[in-house]
Motif scaffolding. Structure first.
Motif, short mmCIF file in Angstrom:
data_model
loop_
_atom_site.label_atom_id
_atom_site.label_comp_id
_atom_site.label_asym_id
_atom_site.label_seq_id
_atom_site.Cartn_x
_atom_site.Cartn_y
_atom_site.Cartn_z
N GLY A 180 0.81 -1.21 0.00
CA GLY A 180 0.00 0.00 0.00
C GLY A 180 0.84 1.26 0.00
O GLY A 180 0.40 2.31 0.48
N HIS A 181 2.05 1.18 -0.55
CA HIS A 181 2.96 2.32 -0.53
C HIS A 181 3.31 2.72 -1.95
O HIS A 181 3.57 1.87 -2.81
CB HIS A 181 4.23 1.98 0.24
N PHE A 182 3.33 4.03 -2.20
CA PHE A 182 3.72 4.56 -3.50
C PHE A 182 4.74 5.66 -3.28
O PHE A 182 4.55 6.53 -2.42
CB PHE A 182 2.50 5.10 -4.26
N ARG A 183 5.81 5.62 -4.06
CA ARG A 183 6.86 6.61 -3.89
C ARG A 183 6.35 8.00 -4.26
O ARG A 183 5.38 8.15 -5.00
CB ARG A 183 8.08 6.23 -4.74
N GLN A 184 7.03 9.01 -3.71
CA GLN A 184 6.63 10.40 -3.94
C GLN A 184 6.56 10.69 -5.43
O GLN A 184 7.46 10.35 -6.19
CB GLN A 184 7.63 11.34 -3.26
N GLY A 185 5.46 11.31 -5.83
CA GLY A 185 5.27 11.65 -7.23
C GLY A 185 4.48 10.61 -8.00
O GLY A 185 4.17 10.82 -9.18
N LEU A 186 4.14 9.47 -7.36
CA LEU A 186 3.34 8.43 -8.01
C LEU A 186 1.98 8.32 -7.33
O LEU A 186 1.87 8.49 -6.11
CB LEU A 186 4.06 7.08 -7.94
N LEU A 232 -5.62 -1.09 -0.72
CA LEU A 232 -5.47 0.28 -1.20
C LEU A 232 -6.67 1.15 -0.84
O LEU A 232 -6.60 2.39 -0.96
CB LEU A 232 -5.26 0.28 -2.72
N ASP A 233 -7.77 0.54 -0.37
CA ASP A 233 -8.94 1.31 0.05
C ASP A 233 -8.87 1.68 1.53
O ASP A 233 -9.68 2.48 2.01
CB ASP A 233 -10.23 0.52 -0.19
N LEU A 234 -7.93 1.09 2.26
CA LEU A 234 -7.82 1.34 3.69
C LEU A 234 -7.18 2.70 3.96
O LEU A 234 -6.35 3.17 3.19
CB LEU A 234 -6.99 0.25 4.37
#
Length: 550
Positions: free
Chosen positions: A55-61, A80-82
């Motif tokens: 559930g992690h996305f790097r900065q800018g994504l 991803l809904d949490l």
């Protein structure tokens, strides 16, 4: 034994903040006790997909579509809904992450036992501090490390790279997760340590029914550890299936391209344009189809480099214990050994980057001063060094032209126009060209950065090129192009080369001779064929036995 997926990624799409799509509907499943390898070149999107599982996305994504279904993630099911607070609670508990660099993932100011204990405390594991301390000792044993109080009180710098990585795995496994995401966990490790880490991962997955996602570009490792493989290209999964099927009966052209670039210990597979080389007088195919001698005529028997009784110690730690060898003009030698064997220290002494050694280093029969500052400008020009990391060896604030011309500035003999001309020639040599002159390192891929670093070493036309683990961080296809490049440059210029590595599979593709180092001593020295086919020392045989292969 259930085969129900513990984590399912369905139609995952990720884009940049400006709207450029990075992942184009990626789907895969992770099952209990099984390891799925996610493979592909740098930029294929495999790490982005792996981090999305947490559930992690790097900065800018940003996540734009698709789901990550995690068993036990609540009624919503889709991780991803949490809310971010709930996802944070799942990380390190139900799902954990092992990063690539163990040295960066551990706190250097904390003892390793306390770091594992901290993970358990944050996750609320057990009913008491005694439970958590017992689990700390237990998980260290599970990853094959000592678990006594004295060992737990060690700091990360007191451990080897492999031990650091196993501590990282222990931290990830401490709370008994259902899913482990492992991002290139063995990239910088020697073959023996790599084998131990891979064995640890496989045993944890099998014994405790953990589902593993193993992100890597090393297809030989995939053959050893993975049950299934998903191949990614430009943000899409282009081939997926059981390991045996994907690696040995690939259907997609891209998969076949990756497999063709994997070096083999036997040297039968051609990587790049240059075939495997062995023996003192190797032959390289000429572009016109005519065989050409590797060593320029008339210079075959001359020793360019002679090292005699090289010794170096830090206190009671004897790093080099009397190293002696010679290197002929135009010859390539591999320096092989585990982490801590002394191979990088030896290469840095030869280049004058370590100046506190005893013994002799001679270039063309002329003894070199220990440090570069005491060497003449001409001696510094003739010995050049290419560092391991293409990401840290170039100044991010300088253009590629400014970085490559540094050796020319140090000689002080050329004007600006002449320096720029020489830089253009060096960039042409490494197949980059004039368009890269004013770019900065951030604008280049890992392979392009390494080519720029090689151009900087070549700009002064050296007699000896020292390459320190220059392919360890690169994809197999980029690695093949760098090996191809170095062999071609050596053929064109007649320079000698010391190639420091722990990747034994490259031996027949890059070296005519090999020196095997153990605890600061050369335990085996000979032609590449002799060492690989008839290893005499038990240490060499152990290294060869641990080489992952397709």
């Amino acid at each position: 034994m259930t085969t129900t997926p513990v984590l399912s990624v369905e139609g995952l799409k990720v884009a940049t903040a400006s709207g450029e799509e990075i992942l184009h509907g990626v789907s895969f499943e992770l099952r209990p006790g099984k390891i799925l390898a996610l493979v592909g070149e740098s930029g294929s999107g495999k790490t982005t997909a792996g981090l999305a599982c947490l559930g992690h996305f790097r900065q800018g994504l940003v996540h734009t579509a698709g789901s990550v279904q995690l068993a036990g993630a609540g009624q919503a099911g889709n991780l991803l809904d949490l809310p971010e607070s709930q996802r944070r609670k799942l990380r390190g508990g139900a799902i954990s992450y092992v990063p690539q660099d163990p040295a960066l993932s551990l706190n250097p100011a904390m003892r390793i036992g306390d770091q594992i204990l901290e993970v358990l405390q944050i996750q609320g594991y057990g009913s008491s501090d005694a439970d958590r301390r017992a689990r700390t000792a237990e998980v260290l044993a599970e990853v094959g490390l000592k678990n006594d109080p004295a060992y737990q009180r060690r700091y990360p710098h007191q451990l080897s790279g492999g031990q650091q990585q196993r501590v990282g795995i222990a931290m990830a496994f401490a709370c008994r997760p259902a899913v482990m995401v492992l991002d290139e966990p063995t990239t910088g490790l020697d073959v023996t340590t790599q084998a131990l880490v891979l064995q640890t991962i496989a045993q944890l997955a099998d014994r405790h029914r953990v589902a593993g996602l193993y992100i890597t570009h090393d297809l030989a490792v995939v053959a050893k550890v993975a049950d299934d493989v998903a191949v990614m290209l430009s943000g899409e999964v282009v081939e997926q299936g059981p390991t045996d099927q994907v690696l040995y009966r690939p259907q997609h052209d891209y998969t076949r391209k990756l497999l063709a670039a994997v070096p083999d210990l036997a040297g039968r597979r051609q990587i790049g344009r240059v075939t495997a080389i062995t023996g003192a007088q190797a032959v390289v195919p000429d572009p016109a189809g005519r065989p050409s001698p590797e060593v320029p005529e008339g210079r075959e028997g001359r020793n360019l480099l002679e090292v005699a009784d090289l010794q170096l110690a830090y206190g009671s730690n004897q790093v080099l214990a009397g190293i002696s060898f010679s290197l002929r003009q135009g010859e390539s030698m591999m320096l092989l050994g585990e982490s801590g064997s002394g191979k990088t220290t030896l290469s840095r002494c030869i280049a004058g980057l370590n100046d506190d050694y005893s013994g002799r280093v001679c270039l063309d029969s002329e003894e070199l001063a220990a440090g570069t500052r005491a060497r003449t400008t001409e001696q510094r020009r003739r010995v050049q060094y290419v560092f391991q990391s293409p990401f840290s060896s170039l100044n991010p604030r300088r253009t590629i032209c400014e970085s490559v011309e540094v050796p020319l500035l140090m000689t002080g003999r050329m004007g600006r126009k002449e320096r720029r001309r020489r830089v253009r020639e060096a960039l042409d040599q490494v197949r980059l060209g004039e368009s890269y002159l004013d770019r900065r390192p951030r604008d280049l891929s890992g392979g392009e950065r390494q080519r720029a670093a090689i151009a900087r070493a070549l700009v002064n036309a050296p007699s000896l090129l020292v390459c320190d683990e220059v392919t360890s961080a690169l994809d197999v296809s980029v690695q093949a192009s760098i090996i191809d490049l170095l062999r071609s440059l050596q053929h064109e210029s007649g320079m000698s080369m010391l190639f420091v590595t722990h990747n034994i599979a490259l031996a027949r593709h890059i070296s005519q001779r090999m020196a095997v180092l153990q605890s600061g001593r050369i335990v085996e020295l000979g032609s590449t064929d002799e060492v690989l086919d008839n290893a005499r020392h038990s240490y060499t045989r152990e290294l060869l036995a641990n080489v992952p292969a397709l």
